[in-house]
Motif scaffolding. Structure first.
Motif, PDB file in Angstrom:
ATOM      1  N   ASP A 522      -3.912   8.388   0.115  1.00  0.00           N
ATOM      2  CA  ASP A 522      -4.882   8.439   1.214  1.00  0.00           C
ATOM      3  C   ASP A 522      -4.545   7.473   2.350  1.00  0.00           C
ATOM      4  N   GLY A 523      -3.584   6.556   2.122  1.00  0.00           N
ATOM      5  CA  GLY A 523      -3.171   5.637   3.170  1.00  0.00           C
ATOM      6  C   GLY A 523      -4.222   4.630   3.557  1.00  0.00           C
ATOM      7  N   GLN A 524      -5.220   4.411   2.707  1.00  0.00           N
ATOM      8  CA  GLN A 524      -6.313   3.514   3.044  1.00  0.00           C
ATOM      9  C   GLN A 524      -6.189   2.167   2.346  1.00  0.00           C
ATOM     10  N   LEU A 525      -6.699   1.152   3.014  1.00  0.00           N
ATOM     11  CA  LEU A 525      -6.867  -0.168   2.430  1.00  0.00           C
ATOM     12  C   LEU A 525      -8.356  -0.404   2.265  1.00  0.00           C
ATOM     13  N   THR A 526      -8.746  -0.840   1.078  1.00  0.00           N
ATOM     14  CA  THR A 526     -10.155  -1.043   0.769  1.00  0.00           C
ATOM     15  C   THR A 526     -10.375  -2.481   0.326  1.00  0.00           C
ATOM     16  N   LEU A 527     -11.456  -3.091   0.833  1.00  0.00           N
ATOM     17  CA  LEU A 527     -11.790  -4.467   0.489  1.00  0.00           C
ATOM     18  C   LEU A 527     -12.904  -4.472  -0.540  1.00  0.00           C
ATOM     19  N   TRP A 528     -12.688  -5.222  -1.645  1.00  0.00           N
ATOM     20  CA  TRP A 528     -13.656  -5.355  -2.724  1.00  0.00           C
ATOM     21  C   TRP A 528     -14.066  -6.814  -2.833  1.00  0.00           C
ATOM     22  N   ASP A 529     -15.347  -7.052  -3.193  1.00  0.00           N
ATOM     23  CA  ASP A 529     -15.792  -8.436  -3.369  1.00  0.00           C
ATOM     24  C   ASP A 529     -15.334  -8.951  -4.732  1.00  0.00           C
ATOM     25  N   PRO A 530     -15.521 -10.240  -5.021  1.00  0.00           N
ATOM     26  CA  PRO A 530     -15.043 -10.785  -6.304  1.00  0.00           C
ATOM     27  C   PRO A 530     -15.644 -10.123  -7.533  1.00  0.00           C
ATOM     28  N   SER A 531     -16.750  -9.409  -7.369  1.00  0.00           N
ATOM     29  CA  SER A 531     -17.342  -8.673  -8.492  1.00  0.00           C
ATOM     30  C   SER A 531     -16.906  -7.216  -8.502  1.00  0.00           C
ATOM     31  N   TYR A 532     -15.913  -6.881  -7.683  1.00  0.00           N
ATOM     32  CA  TYR A 532     -15.321  -5.540  -7.623  1.00  0.00           C
ATOM     33  C   TYR A 532     -16.314  -4.499  -7.106  1.00  0.00           C
ATOM     34  N   ARG A 533     -17.116  -4.911  -6.164  1.00  0.00           N
ATOM     35  CA  ARG A 533     -17.995  -3.974  -5.473  1.00  0.00           C
ATOM     36  C   ARG A 533     -17.440  -3.729  -4.076  1.00  0.00           C
ATOM     37  N   ARG A 534     -17.582  -2.514  -3.597  1.00  0.00           N
ATOM     38  CA  ARG A 534     -17.110  -2.184  -2.259  1.00  0.00           C
ATOM     39  C   ARG A 534     -17.871  -3.000  -1.217  1.00  0.00           C
ATOM     40  N   THR A 535     -17.127  -3.532  -0.276  1.00  0.00           N
ATOM     41  CA  THR A 535     -17.757  -4.289   0.804  1.00  0.00           C
ATOM     42  C   THR A 535     -18.068  -3.411   2.006  1.00  0.00           C
ATOM     43  N   GLY A 536     -17.532  -2.218   2.005  1.00  0.00           N
ATOM     44  CA  GLY A 536     -17.703  -1.330   3.157  1.00  0.00           C
ATOM     45  C   GLY A 536     -16.600  -1.444   4.180  1.00  0.00           C
ATOM     46  N   TYR A 537     -15.679  -2.416   3.992  1.00  0.00           N
ATOM     47  CA  TYR A 537     -14.561  -2.576   4.920  1.00  0.00           C
ATOM     48  C   TYR A 537     -13.376  -1.742   4.440  1.00  0.00           C
ATOM     49  N   THR A 538     -12.873  -0.908   5.310  1.00  0.00           N
ATOM     50  CA  THR A 538     -11.672  -0.122   5.022  1.00  0.00           C
ATOM     51  C   THR A 538     -10.782  -0.118   6.254  1.00  0.00           C
ATOM     52  N   ALA A 539      -9.527   0.144   6.045  1.00  0.00           N
ATOM     53  CA  ALA A 539      -8.561   0.295   7.133  1.00  0.00           C
ATOM     54  C   ALA A 539      -7.606   1.406   6.747  1.00  0.00           C
ATOM     55  N   GLU A 540      -6.963   1.987   7.739  1.00  0.00           N
ATOM     56  CA  GLU A 540      -6.090   3.126   7.468  1.00  0.00           C
ATOM     57  C   GLU A 540      -4.719   2.889   8.094  1.00  0.00           C
ATOM     58  N   VAL A 541      -3.692   3.201   7.312  1.00  0.00           N
ATOM     59  CA  VAL A 541      -2.322   3.105   7.802  1.00  0.00           C
ATOM     60  C   VAL A 541      -2.027   4.345   8.637  1.00  0.00           C
ATOM     61  N   PRO A 542      -1.505   4.201   9.860  1.00  0.00           N
ATOM     62  CA  PRO A 542      -1.183   5.376  10.667  1.00  0.00           C
ATOM     63  C   PRO A 542      -0.269   6.339   9.913  1.00  0.00           C
ATOM     64  N   GLU A 543      -0.580   7.605  10.002  1.00  0.00           N
ATOM     65  CA  GLU A 543       0.091   8.615   9.194  1.00  0.00           C
ATOM     66  C   GLU A 543       1.599   8.652   9.412  1.00  0.00           C
ATOM     67  N   GLN A 544       2.049   8.408  10.646  1.00  0.00           N
ATOM     68  CA  GLN A 544       3.476   8.516  10.927  1.00  0.00           C
ATOM     69  C   GLN A 544       4.312   7.461  10.216  1.00  0.00           C
ATOM     70  N   TYR A 545       3.648   6.406   9.714  1.00  0.00           N
ATOM     71  CA  TYR A 545       4.377   5.352   9.016  1.00  0.00           C
ATOM     72  C   TYR A 545       4.308   5.481   7.497  1.00  0.00           C
ATOM     73  N   GLY A 546       3.694   6.549   7.002  1.00  0.00           N
ATOM     74  CA  GLY A 546       3.615   6.745   5.561  1.00  0.00           C
ATOM     75  C   GLY A 546       2.383   6.096   4.972  1.00  0.00           C
ATOM     76  N   ASN A 547       2.389   5.936   3.669  1.00  0.00           N
ATOM     77  CA  ASN A 547       1.269   5.333   2.954  1.00  0.00           C
ATOM     78  C   ASN A 547       1.603   3.913   2.519  1.00  0.00           C
ATOM     79  N   CYS A 548       0.601   3.246   2.018  1.00  0.00           N
ATOM     80  CA  CYS A 548       0.761   1.847   1.632  1.00  0.00           C
ATOM     81  C   CYS A 548       1.633   1.725   0.390  1.00  0.00           C
ATOM     82  N   ARG A 549       2.653   0.883   0.459  1.00  0.00           N
ATOM     83  CA  ARG A 549       3.490   0.599  -0.703  1.00  0.00           C
ATOM     84  C   ARG A 549       3.204  -0.793  -1.261  1.00  0.00           C
ATOM     85  N   THR A 550       3.072  -1.768  -0.386  1.00  0.00           N
ATOM     86  CA  THR A 550       2.773  -3.125  -0.838  1.00  0.00           C
ATOM     87  C   THR A 550       1.953  -3.839   0.230  1.00  0.00           C
ATOM     88  N   ILE A 551       1.108  -4.763  -0.207  1.00  0.00           N
ATOM     89  CA  ILE A 551       0.248  -5.528   0.690  1.00  0.00           C
ATOM     90  C   ILE A 551       0.513  -7.008   0.490  1.00  0.00           C
TER      91      ILE A 551
END
Length: 865
Positions: A522-551
């Motif tokens: 999906d090419g998305q980056l998702t932020l989770w809090d220390p209790s592994y709950r979604r924080t609502g913050y997401t980001a997306e890698v532009p499609e022309q550069y592929g998907n996320c391999r490492t952060i």
């Protein structure tokens, strides 16, 4: 005693005691929880303080590096001053002698800075404290502690080296952050402190199969004026120009040129098939690898340094807890010894090699490595990509080659990751196909516990692992789930289903305990809090550069993302991601430099055509051509680019708008080479169907009319050159043939001796009189892939199957011509080119997908670099 007396109710005192015990237990439990929280808080503070200390140490190291570079630059002034004083003194002495009536013979005084230049040797760009452009005297560090290059002395290179003691003395200021417990023994530092990957010693090891210059069984016929030699049993006859016939001799040795090459920039990143290979150093540099080059890139200052100790593909990378040492592992290469899979541990400030582990002990390739953390980094774990995917543990500081503690079969399936637990010094975690394994180090042996997935769907791959602040292990898998494993257990504490659509390729635990996950589909980056709950913050890698391999964690809130399409992006959850490095993602063959601008164009089998600017080191434009690109050329006026594909189709594109001007198809085989005539009015197309097609160009390259077809080669066309006046074409073929053509009639010129004095607009033919010296002894005709002449006619550069770039004097017309050798590519070098001002050389690798930019250094600009 009456039984009823025993059944009497408890006294109020007993009830009170029970209540007090219960309250006491609750208080103890509460205090234990509070104590655990306090311990956890103290651990976090210790980690934060360690990070601050590491930043200070690394910053100090960077300051030392910069000061040293500045001192090396300013040291030129006294040298020039001393030479002027010497000249002035000599003038005064001479004038005094003349006045006394006793003239003294004029003796040539040697300038100190000239002497220094002859000693220096700028081969590779390492940017270290001791690199060839910062150090006034060249030195020869070792390539590996185990094996010295004894054959180096037999090579005809004019390099000198000072003693290792002087080099070590110069680096003595690093003792503040090179503690014996971390960097190894002092004796080892004395031996290895001056080890630098950019030396000639390191470079010559690349050419184990091509060590001796000169062709076997070469002969010179003085009467008819030609030389004859054999390539793969085929006789090759080349005519000597008229002005050289009387002086030509097979015994003449052409020395290497005065100019040198220095790796200035490496374009590309290997994210297509490698993981966990992107980190930010405390000095502000990001470290990653492409081909056999480990790049340290300062994005803000737009500078690169390069570690060049490896001989083939670098496959993995990890950072020591002290943030100064780096370990990198490579795959098997060409060299019998240095080309074997091994691990190199080196200093990120000086770029000096400290230890070389596992030469001759690993089987295929090092796919994952990790330093231990809880004990300060004393151990190193490595995964060998053998059939059994062997896990080995090393005490890397013991001696120059380290000491292997133990090894064991890890899994019959693919293993893609290994990491030490940051709090439990005896725990190692591995992951891969169908498994996650928790290893315990006990008494020098490894015992394994496989992760228990219980009733949950077992993933096909566990793709990544990370560690929470409390010691829990976090894993991502191919099902898109994130699992949390209890510290010290092999059971799941928490499961987050469908965290991403498709596989979870990367996990990163931030300093504040939040977790970032990257999706491989999906090419998305998702932020989770220390209790592994979604924080609502997401980001997306532009499609022309592929998907996320490492952060990786960047500066402040910035994140660094390596993608599956070999790009590196920088951004955050608040700001969009932008590319800071990009590259091709398939095999790379096409290259051409712009005739008037400091730019060049590359094309690859991924169908993309990219124009790069060699001054700003950035992409000017990228075009998806839709078909694999095999060859390129630019018109003499720079307005049009010719593109040859692997399907037989070729095009003319407008250089500025990328609009297609002309499209034709000649056969169904790849267009191996495409070349404009010097006046830009004719286009020659060399195909893999053994023919050369000629087209007349009109109307500002908007029309192309076929003139004819040159037929005569019995194999595919590899290279072709136009004469300066456009009256002749010279071509090479896959079966090592050299033919000449009349472009006006499309007929072969049957008497090559008539063209021996012709001046050629380019010299890209590997088999010609001017390039006969590039062929080594025992060459089979496929060793050299390409060559290019500088525009001023003084240098010749070649690329070969051994991943090396070589620099010769032009013409390299003597059978024994010496060239300078440079490593960096891990695959066959498919093309080379000089920039229009001859101040840079561009080389491209085939399957390593790298583009390397070399600066041409001569005696005028070595100190100015």
């Amino acid at each position: 005693m009456d039984v009823r007396q025993l059944e009497q109710p408890m006294s109020p005192v007993s009830s009170a005691d029970t209540g007090l015990c219960s309250a006491s237990d609750e208080m103890l439990e509460h205090e234990n929880e509070a104590l655990k929280e306090r311990v956890h808080g103290l651990e976090r503070k210790v980690h934060e303080q360690n990070d601050e200390i590491l930043c200070l140490r690394a910053t100090l190291a960077d300051v030392l590096r910069r000061l040293n570079s500045l001192e090396s630059f300013t040291s030129k002034a006294p040298v020039l001053h001393s030479s002027s004083i010497l000249r002035e003194s000599r003038t005064r002495l001479n004038s005094q002698d003349v006045r006394n009536g006793e003239p003294t013979p004029d003796r040539k005084s040697r300038r100190p800075h000239s002497t220094i230049i002859t000693k220096r040797s700028s081969h590779q760009s390492t940017g270290s404290l001791f690199d060839n452009d910062n150090c006034p005297i060249h030195y020869k560090p070792i390539t590996s502690p185990k094996k010295q290059m004894s054959s180096l002395s037999s090579r005809a290179y004019d390099f000198q080296s000072p003693t290792s003691a002087s080099m070590h003395k110069r680096w003595s200021s690093s003792s503040d952050f090179s503690a014996q417990g971390i960097m190894g023994s002092s004796n080892s530092l004395k031996r290895l402190g001056s080890t630098n990957s950019g030396s000639l010693t390191n470079l010559t090891k690349w050419s184990s199969g091509m060590q001796k210059p000169g062709l076997r069984d070469a002969s010179f016929n003085e009467e008819d004026g030609y030389i004859k030699f054999y390539l793969r049993g085929r006789p090759i006859v080349l005519y000597v120009p008229s002005h050289l016939i009387e002086s030509y001799s097979l015994s003449t040795v052409t020395p290497g040129p005065q100019s040198r090459l220095k790796l200035e920039w490496a374009y590309g990143y290997r994210g297509k098939d490698c993981r966990s290979n992107l980190y930010l150093l405390p000095t502000g540099e990001i470290v990653y690898f492409i081909a056999a080059v480990v790049v340290l890139y300062n994005v803000e200052e737009q500078t690169q340094r390069h570690y060049l100790g490896h001989t083939d593909d670098v496959k993995c990378l990890c950072i020591h807890p002290n943030k100064l040492l780096i370990a990198t592992g490579q795959t098997a290469g060409h060299d019998k010894m240095e080309g074997k899979p091994h691990i190199r541990i080196w200093n990120s400030v000086s770029l000096s090699t400290l230890h070389v582990l596992g030469l001759g002990e690993f089987e295929r390739s090092i796919t994952a490595i990790s330093f231990s953390k809880a004990d300060g980094g004393g151990l190193l774990a490595a995964i060998d990509e053998a059939n059994d995917h062997v896990l080995s543990l090393w005490e890397w500081q013991k001696g120059e080659t380290g000491h292997k503690i133990t090894e064991t079969k890890c899994s019959a399936d693919t293993v893609i990751g290994v990491d030490f637990h940051p709090m439990d010094r005896h725990t190692v975690v591995t992951c891969g196909k169908n498994h996650i394994a928790f290893w315990n180090i006990e008494g020098g042996t490894l015992s394994r516990r496989l992760g228990i997935f219980e009733s949950r769907d077992k993933p096909k791959y566990v793709t990544c692992i990370a560690f929470a602040d409390n010691g829990d292990v976090i894993s991502g898998d191919s099902n898109g789930n994130i699992l949390v494993w209890g510290r010290g257990t092999n059971t799941i504490l928490k499961s987050i289903k469908n965290a991403h659509e498709g596989a979870v390729f990367s996990l990163l635990v931030l300093k504040d305990g939040h977790v970032v996950s990257g999706g491989g589909k999906d090419g998305q980056l998702t932020l989770w809090d220390p209790s592994y709950r979604r924080t609502g913050y997401t980001a997306e890698v532009p499609e022309q550069y592929g998907n996320c391999r490492t952060i990786a964690e960047g500066k402040g809130s910035q994140l660094l993302v390596g993608t599956t399409k070999n790009a590196i992006l920088a951004g955050s959850f608040e700001l969009p991601f932008s590319v800071i490095m990009s590259g091709h993602i398939e095999e790379l063959w096409a290259l051409v430099s712009h005739p008037t601008e400091p730019q060049f164009v590359t094309g690859a089998f991924d169908g993309t055509i990219t124009m790069w600017d060699s001054m700003s080191k950035t992409v000017v434009w990228t075009l998806d051509n839709g078909e694999p690109v095999q060859s390129l050329d630019i018109s003499p006026d720079g307005s049009s680019v010719a593109v040859g594909t692997t399907t037989g189709k070729w095009q003319l594109l407008d250089m500025y708008t990328r609009e297609e001007l002309v499209q034709h198809t000649d056969g169904s085989e790849p267009i191996q080479v495409i070349r404009f005539s010097p006046d830009g009015k004719t286009l020659a197309i060399g195909s893999r169907d053994n023919h050369i097609y000629l087209y007349q160009l009109n109307d500002d390259y908007k029309k192309a009319n076929r003139v004819g077809r040159c037929t005569g080669h019995s194999s595919f066309i590899t290279q072709l050159d136009w004469s300066e006046d456009g009256s002749a074409i010279r071509s090479n073929s896959g079966d090592h043939d050299v033919l000449f053509w009349n472009p006006n009639t499309c007929r072969q010129i049957l008497q090559p001796s008539q063209l021996k004095d012709v001046q050629w607009a380019t010299d890209t033919c590997r088999i010609s009189f001017n390039s006969v010296g590039i062929w080594p002894e025992g060459a089979d005709g496929t060793d050299i892939n390409n060559c290019a002449r500088s525009h001023d006619g003084s240098l010749l550069v070649t690329g070969d199957d051994f991943g090396t770039v070589r620099l010769y004097q032009f013409p390299a017309s003597n059978i024994k011509s010496i060239g300078h050798i440079y490593g960096g590519h891990s695959s066959h070098v498919t093309n080379v080119a000089f920039m229009h001002e001859d101040n840079r050389v561009i080389s491209i690798g085939g399957k390593d997908m790298s583009v390397l930019q070399w600066k041409v250094l001569n005696q005028k600009n070595r100190f100015d670099d």
